[in-house]
Design a protein around this motif. Structure first.
Motif, PDB file in Angstrom:
ATOM      1  N   LYS A 194      48.167  -6.481 -26.883  1.00 16.26           N
ATOM      2  CA  LYS A 194      49.060  -5.614 -27.618  1.00 16.26           C
ATOM      3  C   LYS A 194      50.658  -6.117 -27.563  1.00 16.26           C
ATOM      4  CE  LYS A 194      46.038  -1.880 -26.826  1.00 16.26           C
ATOM      5  NZ  LYS A 194      45.505  -1.621 -27.936  1.00 16.26           N
ATOM      6  N   THR A 195      51.499  -5.417 -28.330  1.00 13.94           N
ATOM      7  CA  THR A 195      52.833  -5.952 -28.501  1.00 13.94           C
ATOM      8  C   THR A 195      53.801  -5.072 -27.662  1.00 13.94           C
ATOM      9  OG1 THR A 195      52.347  -7.429 -30.415  1.00 13.94           O
ATOM     10  CG2 THR A 195      54.682  -6.639 -29.856  1.00 13.94           C
ATOM     11  N   PRO A 196      54.537  -5.562 -26.699  1.00 13.13           N
ATOM     12  CA  PRO A 196      55.545  -4.382 -26.141  1.00 13.13           C
ATOM     13  C   PRO A 196      56.912  -4.620 -26.971  1.00 13.13           C
ATOM     14  CG  PRO A 196      55.644  -6.586 -24.805  1.00 13.13           C
ATOM     15  CD  PRO A 196      54.578  -6.763 -26.076  1.00 13.13           C
ATOM     16  N   ILE A 197      57.397  -3.291 -27.250  1.00  8.61           N
ATOM     17  CA  ILE A 197      58.790  -3.248 -27.537  1.00  8.61           C
ATOM     18  C   ILE A 197      59.583  -2.685 -26.215  1.00  8.61           C
ATOM     19  CG2 ILE A 197      58.353  -3.104 -29.885  1.00  8.61           C
ATOM     20  CD1 ILE A 197      58.956  -0.034 -29.789  1.00  8.61           C
ATOM     21  N   MET A 198      60.614  -3.013 -26.043  1.00  9.49           N
ATOM     22  CA  MET A 198      61.513  -2.408 -25.073  1.00  9.49           C
ATOM     23  C   MET A 198      62.421  -1.225 -25.730  1.00  9.49           C
ATOM     24  SD  MET A 198      60.380  -3.873 -22.467  1.00  9.49           S
ATOM     25  CE  MET A 198      61.261  -3.358 -21.161  1.00  9.49           C
ATOM     26  N   VAL A 199      62.423   0.000 -24.825  1.00  8.45           N
ATOM     27  CA  VAL A 199      63.238   0.821 -25.214  1.00  8.45           C
ATOM     28  C   VAL A 199      63.880   1.562 -24.024  1.00  8.45           C
ATOM     29  CG1 VAL A 199      63.103   3.124 -26.597  1.00  8.45           C
ATOM     30  CG2 VAL A 199      61.580   1.358 -27.115  1.00  8.45           C
ATOM     31  N   ARG A 200      65.221   1.712 -24.341  1.00  8.16           N
ATOM     32  CA  ARG A 200      65.849   2.554 -23.203  1.00  8.16           C
ATOM     33  C   ARG A 200      65.476   3.994 -23.386  1.00  8.16           C
ATOM     34  NH1 ARG A 200      70.343   5.473 -23.307  1.00  8.16           N
ATOM     35  NH2 ARG A 200      70.759   4.769 -25.621  1.00  8.16           N
ATOM     36  N   ASP A 201      65.613   4.565 -22.122  1.00  7.94           N
ATOM     37  CA  ASP A 201      64.996   6.029 -22.141  1.00  7.94           C
ATOM     38  C   ASP A 201      66.169   6.797 -23.148  1.00  7.94           C
ATOM     39  OD1 ASP A 201      63.971   8.673 -21.453  1.00  7.94           O
ATOM     40  OD2 ASP A 201      65.107   8.726 -19.879  1.00  7.94           O
ATOM     41  N   SER A 202      65.532   7.655 -24.176  1.00 11.53           N
ATOM     42  CA  SER A 202      66.286   8.308 -24.893  1.00 11.53           C
ATOM     43  C   SER A 202      65.472   9.320 -25.691  1.00 11.53           C
ATOM     44  CB  SER A 202      67.043   7.472 -25.974  1.00 11.53           C
ATOM     45  OG  SER A 202      66.222   6.938 -26.774  1.00 11.53           O
ATOM     46  N   PRO A 203      65.729  10.447 -26.232  1.00 14.20           N
ATOM     47  CA  PRO A 203      64.830  11.566 -26.657  1.00 14.20           C
ATOM     48  C   PRO A 203      63.951  10.944 -27.951  1.00 14.20           C
ATOM     49  CG  PRO A 203      66.863  12.427 -26.454  1.00 14.20           C
ATOM     50  CD  PRO A 203      67.178  11.056 -26.161  1.00 14.20           C
ATOM     51  N   GLY A 204      62.835  11.205 -27.759  1.00 13.09           N
ATOM     52  CA  GLY A 204      61.709  10.288 -28.698  1.00 13.09           C
ATOM     53  C   GLY A 204      61.550   9.016 -28.650  1.00 13.09           C
ATOM     54  N   PHE A 205      62.321   8.351 -27.775  1.00 14.60           N
ATOM     55  CA  PHE A 205      62.229   6.786 -27.791  1.00 14.60           C
ATOM     56  C   PHE A 205      62.461   6.434 -29.245  1.00 14.60           C
ATOM     57  CE2 PHE A 205      58.928   8.222 -24.524  1.00 14.60           C
ATOM     58  CZ  PHE A 205      59.752   8.368 -23.559  1.00 14.60           C
ATOM     59  N   ALA A 206      61.803   5.299 -29.751  1.00 16.66           N
ATOM     60  CA  ALA A 206      62.021   4.652 -30.942  1.00 16.66           C
ATOM     61  C   ALA A 206      60.850   5.141 -31.934  1.00 16.66           C
ATOM     62  CB  ALA A 206      61.903   3.080 -30.817  1.00 16.66           C
ATOM     63  N   SER A 207      59.680   5.176 -31.551  1.00 19.68           N
ATOM     64  CA  SER A 207      58.419   5.342 -32.466  1.00 19.68           C
ATOM     65  C   SER A 207      58.481   6.818 -32.734  1.00 19.68           C
ATOM     66  CB  SER A 207      57.151   4.847 -31.926  1.00 19.68           C
ATOM     67  OG  SER A 207      56.973   5.485 -30.698  1.00 19.68           O
ATOM     68  N   SER A 208      58.521   7.655 -31.616  1.00 18.97           N
ATOM     69  CA  SER A 208      58.274   9.191 -32.057  1.00 18.97           C
ATOM     70  C   SER A 208      59.363   9.855 -32.922  1.00 18.97           C
ATOM     71  CB  SER A 208      58.139   9.883 -30.738  1.00 18.97           C
ATOM     72  OG  SER A 208      56.846   9.597 -30.034  1.00 18.97           O
ATOM     73  N   ARG A 209      60.370   9.019 -32.340  1.00 15.12           N
ATOM     74  CA  ARG A 209      61.893   9.781 -33.036  1.00 15.12           C
ATOM     75  C   ARG A 209      61.833   9.360 -34.794  1.00 15.12           C
ATOM     76  NH1 ARG A 209      67.999   8.697 -30.619  1.00 15.12           N
ATOM     77  NH2 ARG A 209      68.988   9.425 -32.224  1.00 15.12           N
ATOM     78  N   LEU A 210      61.542   8.322 -34.929  1.00 16.05           N
ATOM     79  CA  LEU A 210      61.045   7.662 -36.307  1.00 16.05           C
ATOM     80  C   LEU A 210      59.851   8.328 -37.008  1.00 16.05           C
ATOM     81  CD1 LEU A 210      62.253   4.102 -36.100  1.00 16.05           C
ATOM     82  CD2 LEU A 210      63.710   5.688 -37.370  1.00 16.05           C
ATOM     83  N   GLY A 211      58.777   8.266 -36.346  1.00 18.32           N
ATOM     84  CA  GLY A 211      57.898   8.891 -37.046  1.00 18.32           C
ATOM     85  C   GLY A 211      57.853  10.191 -37.179  1.00 18.32           C
ATOM     86  N   VAL A 212      58.376  10.994 -36.389  1.00 14.53           N
ATOM     87  CA  VAL A 212      58.507  12.649 -36.372  1.00 14.53           C
ATOM     88  C   VAL A 212      59.482  12.956 -37.476  1.00 14.53           C
ATOM     89  CG1 VAL A 212      59.264  14.761 -35.407  1.00 14.53           C
ATOM     90  CG2 VAL A 212      57.806  13.096 -34.036  1.00 14.53           C
ATOM     91  N   ALA A 213      60.545  12.054 -37.728  1.00 18.02           N
ATOM     92  CA  ALA A 213      61.591  12.586 -38.548  1.00 18.02           C
ATOM     93  C   ALA A 213      60.676  12.215 -39.960  1.00 18.02           C
ATOM     94  CB  ALA A 213      62.502  11.478 -38.637  1.00 18.02           C
ATOM     95  N   ILE A 214      60.224  11.166 -40.291  1.00 23.02           N
ATOM     96  CA  ILE A 214      59.206  11.036 -41.481  1.00 23.02           C
ATOM     97  C   ILE A 214      58.362  12.089 -41.724  1.00 23.02           C
ATOM     98  CG2 ILE A 214      57.850   9.554 -42.734  1.00 23.02           C
ATOM     99  CD1 ILE A 214      59.272   7.100 -41.412  1.00 23.02           C
TER     100      ILE A 214
END
Length: 303
Positions: A194-214
């Protein structure tokens, strides 16, 4: 099937990585859809895997993992045979079974108190050299680490549903995560194919934050009668080349899970993540998506 509530012998278990890159022995706390998928991923990569699940749910967890294994074997996507894979899987009902694991991934529901207690319990059974990860999709890794004695050995590994076919894992570093663990985690993800993406700890990280917004905006559009769920999803699939539309994805993830994440993001990031009333109503009615047979779409005949 191996079911045990006793501490496993640590003589044959190692915290070192296999030549392929993953720890020799991996534990997974929680045997639901996500936990079983995570266990399957590490089995495919060559690790021995222990899944811990409560009581009668342990047998179901074993069956979920082996059903995924059988699919991989039947498709010829793994070199190992079923018997070998079966032999590297154990299922237990006590976290003491994690003794000797080089890595344990927590995959329990997105409830802060539940995760905090689960992580603390697991850590108590691990060697000081072992690593601990959470599959949380939105909760703060830094906050969860506050309950731990070794927060530097804790990281977020956010797998995506369904795990066997998803190619992305978010690696989330907390404020006290050891940089060496972050490096190792990227190598584990790559070893899983699989492919890793590095995310600094923040609410929703990257994927959940964008996915939930849409997803929330799509739900508001249904609520306002802008278009049908089918047509809203088609707009994103055909117009923006999303492989699955936001409403069908919400059904797959679970409306209750989406609501929980949205409520957390609303608390931490503000009103732009206010859950639509339609989402609350569907969850209250028990229409949770694929797992309940009905959400924005009908899943009763889905395999």
């Amino acid at each position: 099937m191996t079911l045990s509530t006793e501490n496993l012998s640590t003589e044959s278990l190692s915290t070192e990585n296999l030549p392929g890159g993953v720890p020799q022995h991996v534990g997974v706390l929680g045997g639901g859809r996500m936990g079983a998928g995570i266990a399957h991923a590490f089995l495919m990569a060559g690790a021995s895997v222990t899944v811990v699940e409560q009581g009668d749910a342990a047998a179901a967890a074993h069956d979920r993992v082996m059903a995924a294994v059988d699919k991989s074997v039947s498709r010829g996507s793994v070199a190992a045979g079923r018997d070998e894979l079966f032999g590297r899987l154990s299922v237990a009902t006590d976290a003491a079974a994690f003794a000797g694991s080089g890595l344990v991934v927590e995959a329990v529901p997105e409830i802060v108190a539940l995760k905090t207690q689960a992580l603390r319990t697991v850590e108590a059974h691990l060697a000081p050299t072992a690593w601990l990860a959470s599959n949380t999709s939105s909760l703060s890794i830094t906050d969860l680490a506050e309950a731990l004695d070794r927060p530097e050995r804790f990281i977020g590994l956010h797998f995506f549903n369904p795990v066997p076919v998803s190619t992305l894992i978010e690696v989330v570093t907390g404020e006290r995560t050891d940089p060496e663990l972050a490096r190792l985690a990227q190598s584990w993800v790559s070893a899983l194919g699989k492919t890793p993406i590095m995310v600094r700890d923040s609410p929703g990280f990257a994927s959940s934050r964008l996915g939930v917004a849409i997803a929330l905006e799509a739900i508001r559009m249904v609520e306002e009668g802008v278009a049908s769920p089918e047509d809203i999803d088609a707009a994103m699939v055909l117009g923006y080349k999303h492989p699955v539309g936001p409403l069908r994805t919400t059904d797959i993830v679970g409306l209750d899970v989406r609501l929980g994440i949205a409520e957390h993001l609303h608390e931490t990031l503000g009103d732009r993540f206010t859950p639509p009333q339609l989402l609350r109503d569907l969850v209250a009615r028990g229409d949770l998506g694929r797992k309940s047979g009905r959400g924005f779409f009908d899943w009763k005949d889905a395999s």
